[in-house]
Scaffold this motif. Sequence first.
Motif, PDB file in Angstrom:
ATOM      1  N   ALA A   4     -46.465  23.728  18.082  1.00  0.00           N
ATOM      2  CA  ALA A   4     -46.154  24.507  16.882  1.00  0.00           C
ATOM      3  C   ALA A   4     -45.684  23.589  15.761  1.00  0.00           C
ATOM      4  N   ALA A   5     -44.855  22.618  16.108  1.00  0.00           N
ATOM      5  CA  ALA A   5     -44.359  21.673  15.099  1.00  0.00           C
ATOM      6  C   ALA A   5     -45.505  20.903  14.466  1.00  0.00           C
ATOM      7  N   ALA A   6     -46.431  20.416  15.288  1.00  0.00           N
ATOM      8  CA  ALA A   6     -47.563  19.650  14.766  1.00  0.00           C
ATOM      9  C   ALA A   6     -48.442  20.507  13.866  1.00  0.00           C
ATOM     10  N   SER A   7     -48.656  21.762  14.264  1.00  0.00           N
ATOM     11  CA  SER A   7     -49.493  22.658  13.476  1.00  0.00           C
ATOM     12  C   SER A   7     -48.882  22.928  12.109  1.00  0.00           C
ATOM     13  N   VAL A   8     -47.580  23.182  12.066  1.00  0.00           N
ATOM     14  CA  VAL A   8     -46.916  23.473  10.792  1.00  0.00           C
ATOM     15  C   VAL A   8     -46.863  22.226   9.915  1.00  0.00           C
ATOM     16  N   GLN A   9     -46.615  21.077  10.524  1.00  0.00           N
ATOM     17  CA  GLN A   9     -46.600  19.838   9.737  1.00  0.00           C
ATOM     18  C   GLN A   9     -47.960  19.572   9.098  1.00  0.00           C
ATOM     19  N   ARG A  10     -49.025  19.842   9.837  1.00  0.00           N
ATOM     20  CA  ARG A  10     -50.363  19.709   9.265  1.00  0.00           C
ATOM     21  C   ARG A  10     -50.555  20.686   8.113  1.00  0.00           C
ATOM     22  N   ALA A  11     -50.078  21.909   8.290  1.00  0.00           N
ATOM     23  CA  ALA A  11     -50.234  22.921   7.246  1.00  0.00           C
ATOM     24  C   ALA A  11     -49.478  22.536   5.975  1.00  0.00           C
ATOM     25  N   ILE A  12     -48.284  21.972   6.142  1.00  0.00           N
ATOM     26  CA  ILE A  12     -47.505  21.518   4.984  1.00  0.00           C
ATOM     27  C   ILE A  12     -48.274  20.449   4.220  1.00  0.00           C
ATOM     28  N   ALA A  13     -48.906  19.533   4.976  1.00  0.00           N
ATOM     29  CA  ALA A  13     -49.703  18.483   4.342  1.00  0.00           C
ATOM     30  C   ALA A  13     -50.948  19.060   3.675  1.00  0.00           C
ATOM     31  N   GLU A  14     -51.597  20.028   4.342  1.00  0.00           N
ATOM     32  CA  GLU A  14     -52.808  20.640   3.786  1.00  0.00           C
ATOM     33  C   GLU A  14     -52.517  21.375   2.472  1.00  0.00           C
ATOM     34  N   ARG A  15     -51.326  21.921   2.361  1.00  0.00           N
ATOM     35  CA  ARG A  15     -50.957  22.665   1.158  1.00  0.00           C
ATOM     36  C   ARG A  15     -50.347  21.769   0.089  1.00  0.00           C
ATOM     37  N   GLY A  16     -50.058  20.518   0.445  1.00  0.00           N
ATOM     38  CA  GLY A  16     -49.444  19.608  -0.504  1.00  0.00           C
ATOM     39  C   GLY A  16     -48.022  19.983  -0.882  1.00  0.00           C
ATOM     40  N   LEU A  17     -47.276  20.535   0.088  1.00  0.00           N
ATOM     41  CA  LEU A  17     -45.898  20.959  -0.209  1.00  0.00           C
ATOM     42  C   LEU A  17     -44.933  19.781  -0.281  1.00  0.00           C
ATOM     43  N   GLY A  18     -45.264  18.692   0.385  1.00  0.00           N
ATOM     44  CA  GLY A  18     -44.431  17.491   0.306  1.00  0.00           C
ATOM     45  C   GLY A  18     -42.988  17.747   0.684  1.00  0.00           C
ATOM     46  N   ALA A  19     -42.068  17.351  -0.206  1.00  0.00           N
ATOM     47  CA  ALA A  19     -40.634  17.450   0.076  1.00  0.00           C
ATOM     48  C   ALA A  19     -40.109  18.869  -0.035  1.00  0.00           C
ATOM     49  N   ARG A  20     -40.945  19.812  -0.443  1.00  0.00           N
ATOM     50  CA  ARG A  20     -40.474  21.190  -0.609  1.00  0.00           C
ATOM     51  C   ARG A  20     -40.421  21.952   0.710  1.00  0.00           C
ATOM     52  N   ALA A  21     -40.964  21.386   1.774  1.00  0.00           N
ATOM     53  CA  ALA A  21     -40.951  22.049   3.076  1.00  0.00           C
ATOM     54  C   ALA A  21     -40.844  20.992   4.170  1.00  0.00           C
ATOM     55  N   ARG A  22     -40.177  21.339   5.265  1.00  0.00           N
ATOM     56  CA  ARG A  22     -40.059  20.414   6.391  1.00  0.00           C
ATOM     57  C   ARG A  22     -39.936  21.187   7.694  1.00  0.00           C
ATOM     58  N   VAL A  23     -40.221  20.493   8.787  1.00  0.00           N
ATOM     59  CA  VAL A  23     -40.123  21.065  10.126  1.00  0.00           C
ATOM     60  C   VAL A  23     -38.947  20.428  10.842  1.00  0.00           C
ATOM     61  N   VAL A  24     -38.146  21.242  11.525  1.00  0.00           N
ATOM     62  CA  VAL A  24     -37.009  20.754  12.311  1.00  0.00           C
ATOM     63  C   VAL A  24     -37.233  21.141  13.769  1.00  0.00           C
ATOM     64  N   ARG A  25     -37.243  20.149  14.666  1.00  0.00           N
ATOM     65  CA  ARG A  25     -37.371  20.392  16.104  1.00  0.00           C
ATOM     66  C   ARG A  25     -35.994  20.555  16.718  1.00  0.00           C
ATOM     67  N   LEU A  26     -35.832  21.618  17.500  1.00  0.00           N
ATOM     68  CA  LEU A  26     -34.578  21.891  18.188  1.00  0.00           C
ATOM     69  C   LEU A  26     -34.844  22.027  19.685  1.00  0.00           C
ATOM     70  N   PRO A  27     -33.812  21.886  20.527  1.00  0.00           N
ATOM     71  CA  PRO A  27     -34.030  21.975  21.976  1.00  0.00           C
ATOM     72  C   PRO A  27     -34.411  23.380  22.402  1.00  0.00           C
ATOM     73  N   GLU A  28     -35.217  23.451  23.445  1.00  0.00           N
ATOM     74  CA  GLU A  28     -35.701  24.726  23.985  1.00  0.00           C
ATOM     75  C   GLU A  28     -34.617  25.342  24.855  1.00  0.00           C
TER      76      GLU A  28
END
Length: 497
Positions: A133-157
């Motif tokens: 899920a993290a990889a998918s969202v990070q790709r989407a952020i890059a595809e949309r060109g959001l740059g520093a306006r969006a980020r993904v945070v990984r937390l423990p399961e």
Amino acid sequence: MTALAVRQIGPPRLTKGLESAGRLDWDAHRALHPHPRPLTTDQLIALCEAGSLHGRGGAAFPFARKVKATADSAVRRRKRTVVVVNGTEGEPGSAKDKTLLRGAPHLILDGAALAATALGSLEIIVAVTDPDAAASVQRAIAERGLGARARVVRLPERFITGEGGALVRGINGGRPIPPGRKSRASTRGVDGLPTLLSNAETYAQLAVLAGLGPHRYRKVGLPQEPGTVLLTVTGSARFPAVVETAAGAPLGHLLDLCGSRAGEGVLVGGYHGAWLKGEVATRTQVSRAGLAAAGGALGAGIVMPLGRGTCPLGECARVARYLAAESAGQCGPCRLGLPDLAGALTALASGQDAAAARDTVARAARMVTGRGACAHPDGTARFVLSAMDAFEDDIARHVADGGCGRPVLGVLPAATDARLSLEVDWSRCDGHGLCADVLRGTVRMDEYDYPVIPSEPIPARLEADARRAVAACPGLALRLVPRTAHDKPRPEPQRGR
């Protein structure tokens, strides 16, 4: 949880294009979903009110009220806001948010961006535990060109990671456990700023609502609960799946679609939800009001039918032990009450002085209800008490015969981050019981005053206590052994016929 098939009852909305279980990139997403036009704060609130949009993470809080509370706090405190997407989905039986994050990340980001624009937010944060899920969202952020306006945070399961206060603490760099006192993210959330926090499906629903408009959005579902519902159907289902259906659909139809019967009971709403008797479940509709009227809850959108081949009480005891181990361990109900509750249910499931254990379960559940620092004790008690009602015939067999004669197959997922298991050298064990004193609720004593060791590995949170129990054993009979990747839950034989 591995990826589940996506099924639909009626025309899809959230899961449009996901039937093949692939990922929709930016171009594929835009071919299926219109770009939501920017809205002001007042327009966003009006849209959510017109669409009767409620949170889909469990509490079902009206989304418009969350937006207004965040906006009002920002004005009052003269602060900027943050938008947080809760994609942690700590429920072991849930996969709906992971399915959206992996396959339709742009739909979630559409909703989050719509809210962020309306609130003038500093950034969008997507909190996840699943690496795919993290990889998918990070790709989407890059595809949309959001740059520093969006980020993904990984937390423990962990089960409690998705609790609002725990999530904010984790994003802020702390340990992701409930803070122990009531706090609202809308007032003081990420970095102390007013924070709009809701789960992944809610933001996806917001994007669909904005794209369709309130009138078209309300054409499916119920007048009070318009739109579709996303559900994870697992348990004993032959064809487990993430299912999108209009609100108000019969639960029995959903079970048929996934190759399952209601059996003796169906868990709805997840491990903080409630059990419905099989005959009740088949007559219930999939909606907040319909499930509540039957004694259940929509909760996190989880449906787990339980087949007749496994011991219901044994399954519930496994989950109760898991929930006791997954607590934050910060208050009395979690540190003492939940282990006692799990231990009593385990004793009842094993037929160990079952009549007394049945009374102890009810007493322990009452002791934890309404006294915790968060909702975890209440949710666990609701799970156990509803099981006592749904499986009353099975309980009677356990009391009368010492068991139901069925094994515990591990139909209900209760995975932990455990690395070690307890083993006993019975040639050395003299039944002193110190291990049961140290590992209260995890190890119990049988009718012959010998320890009953759980088949599940020891949760990481209890490793220190397990080592103390090993060190305290006078006969050196207890030891900790590493759990391997090939370990599987062992069926637990039940006495009785």
